[in-house]
Motif scaffolding. Structure first.
Motif, PDB file in Angstrom:
ATOM      1  N   LEU A  21       0.825  -1.209   0.000  1.00 11.06           N
ATOM      2  CA  LEU A  21       0.000   0.000   0.000  1.00 11.06           C
ATOM      3  C   LEU A  21       0.859   1.259   0.000  1.00 11.06           C
ATOM      4  CD1 LEU A  21      -2.853  -1.029   2.438  1.00 11.06           C
ATOM      5  CD2 LEU A  21      -3.043  -0.579  -0.005  1.00 11.06           C
ATOM      6  N   ARG A  22       1.950   1.243   0.743  1.00  7.99           N
ATOM      7  CA  ARG A  22       2.852   2.393   0.779  1.00  7.99           C
ATOM      8  C   ARG A  22       3.455   2.648  -0.603  1.00  7.99           C
ATOM      9  NH1 ARG A  22       7.895   2.435   0.685  1.00  7.99           N
ATOM     10  NH2 ARG A  22       9.091   4.279   1.147  1.00  7.99           N
ATOM     11  N   LEU A  23       3.873   1.578  -1.276  1.00  4.05           N
ATOM     12  CA  LEU A  23       4.456   1.724  -2.606  1.00  4.05           C
ATOM     13  C   LEU A  23       3.436   2.182  -3.640  1.00  4.05           C
ATOM     14  CD1 LEU A  23       6.915  -1.248  -2.981  1.00  4.05           C
ATOM     15  CD2 LEU A  23       7.448   1.175  -3.037  1.00  4.05           C
ATOM     16  N   SER A  24       2.170   1.785  -3.486  1.00  2.00           N
ATOM     17  CA  SER A  24       1.170   2.191  -4.462  1.00  2.00           C
ATOM     18  C   SER A  24       0.886   3.682  -4.383  1.00  2.00           C
ATOM     19  CB  SER A  24      -0.122   1.395  -4.271  1.00  2.00           C
ATOM     20  OG  SER A  24      -0.766   1.770  -3.070  1.00  2.00           O
ATOM     21  N   ARG A  25       1.229   4.321  -3.275  1.00  2.00           N
ATOM     22  CA  ARG A  25       1.050   5.775  -3.148  1.00  2.00           C
ATOM     23  C   ARG A  25       2.218   6.548  -3.744  1.00  2.00           C
ATOM     24  NH1 ARG A  25      -0.944   4.498   2.533  1.00  2.00           N
ATOM     25  NH2 ARG A  25      -3.181   4.325   2.216  1.00  2.00           N
ATOM     26  N   CYS A  26       3.288   5.858  -4.065  1.00  2.00           N
ATOM     27  CA  CYS A  26       4.463   6.509  -4.647  1.00  2.00           C
ATOM     28  C   CYS A  26       4.252   6.759  -6.138  1.00  2.00           C
ATOM     29  CB  CYS A  26       5.699   5.624  -4.493  1.00  2.00           C
ATOM     30  SG  CYS A  26       6.281   5.469  -2.817  1.00  2.00           S
ATOM     31  N   SER A  27       4.908   7.778  -6.632  1.00  2.00           N
ATOM     32  CA  SER A  27       4.995   8.016  -8.074  1.00  2.00           C
ATOM     33  C   SER A  27       6.317   7.438  -8.549  1.00  2.00           C
ATOM     34  CB  SER A  27       4.981   9.507  -8.378  1.00  2.00           C
ATOM     35  OG  SER A  27       3.787  10.081  -7.977  1.00  2.00           O
ATOM     36  N   PHE A  28       6.322   6.897  -9.743  1.00  2.00           N
ATOM     37  CA  PHE A  28       7.536   6.352 -10.322  1.00  2.00           C
ATOM     38  C   PHE A  28       7.889   7.172 -11.551  1.00  2.00           C
ATOM     39  CE2 PHE A  28       5.672   2.986  -7.877  1.00  2.00           C
ATOM     40  CZ  PHE A  28       6.758   2.432  -7.226  1.00  2.00           C
ATOM     41  N   THR A  29       9.148   7.557 -11.678  1.00  2.00           N
ATOM     42  CA  THR A  29       9.612   8.355 -12.799  1.00  2.00           C
ATOM     43  C   THR A  29      10.473   7.486 -13.710  1.00  2.00           C
ATOM     44  OG1 THR A  29       9.644  10.304 -11.387  1.00  2.00           O
ATOM     45  CG2 THR A  29      10.840  10.449 -13.453  1.00  2.00           C
ATOM     46  N   CYS A  30      10.085   7.422 -14.976  1.00  2.00           N
ATOM     47  CA  CYS A  30      10.828   6.650 -15.966  1.00  2.00           C
ATOM     48  C   CYS A  30      12.110   7.403 -16.318  1.00  2.00           C
ATOM     49  CB  CYS A  30       9.965   6.446 -17.209  1.00  2.00           C
ATOM     50  SG  CYS A  30      10.800   5.596 -18.560  1.00  2.00           S
ATOM     51  N   LYS A  31      13.235   6.691 -16.321  1.00  2.00           N
ATOM     52  CA  LYS A  31      14.506   7.331 -16.668  1.00  2.00           C
ATOM     53  C   LYS A  31      14.640   7.539 -18.177  1.00  2.00           C
ATOM     54  CE  LYS A  31      17.329   6.034 -12.742  1.00  2.00           C
ATOM     55  NZ  LYS A  31      18.591   5.422 -12.317  1.00  2.00           N
ATOM     56  N   ALA A  32      13.848   6.837 -18.983  1.00  2.00           N
ATOM     57  CA  ALA A  32      13.942   6.979 -20.435  1.00  2.00           C
ATOM     58  C   ALA A  32      13.182   8.201 -20.949  1.00  2.00           C
ATOM     59  CB  ALA A  32      13.426   5.717 -21.119  1.00  2.00           C
ATOM     60  N   CYS A  33      11.925   8.366 -20.488  1.00  2.00           N
ATOM     61  CA  CYS A  33      11.113   9.471 -21.021  1.00  2.00           C
ATOM     62  C   CYS A  33      10.856  10.577 -19.998  1.00  2.00           C
ATOM     63  CB  CYS A  33       9.791   8.951 -21.561  1.00  2.00           C
ATOM     64  SG  CYS A  33       8.648   8.300 -20.320  1.00  2.00           S
ATOM     65  N   GLY A  34      11.102  10.314 -18.709  1.00  2.00           N
ATOM     66  CA  GLY A  34      10.929  11.324 -17.677  1.00  2.00           C
ATOM     67  C   GLY A  34       9.520  11.499 -17.160  1.00  2.00           C
ATOM     68  N   LYS A  35       8.556  10.721 -17.657  1.00  3.47           N
ATOM     69  CA  LYS A  35       7.165  10.845 -17.209  1.00  3.47           C
ATOM     70  C   LYS A  35       6.967  10.035 -15.927  1.00  3.47           C
ATOM     71  CE  LYS A  35       5.264  11.924 -21.643  1.00  3.47           C
ATOM     72  NZ  LYS A  35       4.223  11.662 -22.615  1.00  3.47           N
ATOM     73  N   THR A  36       5.950  10.448 -15.144  1.00  9.09           N
ATOM     74  CA  THR A  36       5.645   9.751 -13.896  1.00  9.09           C
ATOM     75  C   THR A  36       4.387   8.914 -14.056  1.00  9.09           C
ATOM     76  OG1 THR A  36       4.370  11.613 -13.048  1.00  9.09           O
ATOM     77  CG2 THR A  36       6.704  11.554 -12.499  1.00  9.09           C
ATOM     78  N   PHE A  37       4.306   7.846 -13.246  1.00 10.88           N
ATOM     79  CA  PHE A  37       3.147   6.959 -13.267  1.00 10.88           C
ATOM     80  C   PHE A  37       3.026   6.277 -11.918  1.00 10.88           C
ATOM     81  CE2 PHE A  37       6.824   4.715 -14.868  1.00 10.88           C
ATOM     82  CZ  PHE A  37       6.775   3.485 -14.251  1.00 10.88           C
ATOM     83  N   HIS A  38       1.896   5.631 -11.695  1.00 11.00           N
ATOM     84  CA  HIS A  38       1.622   4.885 -10.468  1.00 11.00           C
ATOM     85  C   HIS A  38       1.392   3.423 -10.825  1.00 11.00           C
ATOM     86  CE1 HIS A  38       1.101   8.445  -7.943  1.00 11.00           C
ATOM     87  NE2 HIS A  38       0.533   8.998  -9.006  1.00 11.00           N
ATOM     88  N   ILE A  39       1.595   2.538  -9.852  1.00  5.20           N
ATOM     89  CA  ILE A  39       1.319   1.117 -10.059  1.00  5.20           C
ATOM     90  C   ILE A  39       0.375   0.636  -8.968  1.00  5.20           C
ATOM     91  CG2 ILE A  39       3.499   0.652 -11.240  1.00  5.20           C
ATOM     92  CD1 ILE A  39       4.562  -0.559  -8.667  1.00  5.20           C
ATOM     93  N   PRO A  40      -0.415  -0.416  -9.233  1.00  8.18           N
ATOM     94  CA  PRO A  40      -1.300  -0.962  -8.199  1.00  8.18           C
ATOM     95  C   PRO A  40      -0.498  -1.643  -7.087  1.00  8.18           C
ATOM     96  CG  PRO A  40      -1.630  -2.100 -10.308  1.00  8.18           C
ATOM     97  CD  PRO A  40      -0.587  -1.061 -10.518  1.00  8.18           C
ATOM     98  N   TRP A  41      -1.074  -1.695  -5.898  1.00  8.28           N
ATOM     99  CA  TRP A  41      -0.339  -2.225  -4.742  1.00  8.28           C
ATOM    100  C   TRP A  41       0.009  -3.698  -4.916  1.00  8.28           C
ATOM    101  CZ3 TRP A  41      -1.913  -6.094  -1.431  1.00  8.28           C
ATOM    102  CH2 TRP A  41      -3.266  -6.475  -1.507  1.00  8.28           C
ATOM    103  N   ARG A  42      -0.828  -4.486  -5.602  1.00  9.36           N
ATOM    104  CA  ARG A  42      -0.520  -5.907  -5.788  1.00  9.36           C
ATOM    105  C   ARG A  42       0.723  -6.082  -6.655  1.00  9.36           C
ATOM    106  NH1 ARG A  42      -4.992  -5.623  -7.893  1.00  9.36           N
ATOM    107  NH2 ARG A  42      -6.713  -5.194  -6.535  1.00  9.36           N
ATOM    108  N   ARG A  43       0.891  -5.224  -7.626  1.00  8.79           N
ATOM    109  CA  ARG A  43       2.068  -5.288  -8.488  1.00  8.79           C
ATOM    110  C   ARG A  43       3.307  -4.804  -7.740  1.00  8.79           C
ATOM    111  NH1 ARG A  43       2.946  -1.858 -13.930  1.00  8.79           N
ATOM    112  NH2 ARG A  43       5.020  -2.619 -14.385  1.00  8.79           N
ATOM    113  N   ALA A  44       3.126  -3.849  -6.859  1.00  7.00           N
ATOM    114  CA  ALA A  44       4.253  -3.282  -6.109  1.00  7.00           C
ATOM    115  C   ALA A  44       4.903  -4.315  -5.196  1.00  7.00           C
ATOM    116  CB  ALA A  44       3.783  -2.080  -5.295  1.00  7.00           C
TER     117      ALA A  44
END
Length: 80
Positions: free
Chosen positions: A23-46
């Motif tokens: 759950l903590r990780l699902s609240r984080c934003s992830f930044t792609c090093k290739a394109c620089g855009k941010t996204f979120h992932i579901p907690w089960r995947r995290a």
């Protein structure tokens, strides 16, 4: 001497801690090093993502690049 109540309690505590981490990780934003855009992932995947410190191996939904993405916690985004 029966150990099953202790074993069940330890397994329940471990499952609870793992769910909290997801759950903590699902609240984080992830930044792609290739394109620089941010996204979120579901907690089960995290829960099952390979990581080192605050970098995770993910596939970017924007550019499709699979590689290291930097996690940014919500408190870090706000500047607290």
């Amino acid at each position: 001497m029966k150990l099953w109540p202790f074993t069940v309690g330890v397994a329940a505590a471990a499952a609870f801690v793992i769910a909290l981490v997801g759950l903590r990780l699902s609240r984080c934003s992830f930044t792609c090093k290739a394109c620089g855009k941010t996204f979120h992932i579901p907690w089960r995947r995290a829960l099952w993502v390979q990581h080192y410190n605050n970098e995770y191996i993910l596939r970017c939904p924007h550019c499709g690049h699979k590689g290291w993405c930097v996690a940014v916690a919500p408190s870090e985004k706000e500047g607290n």
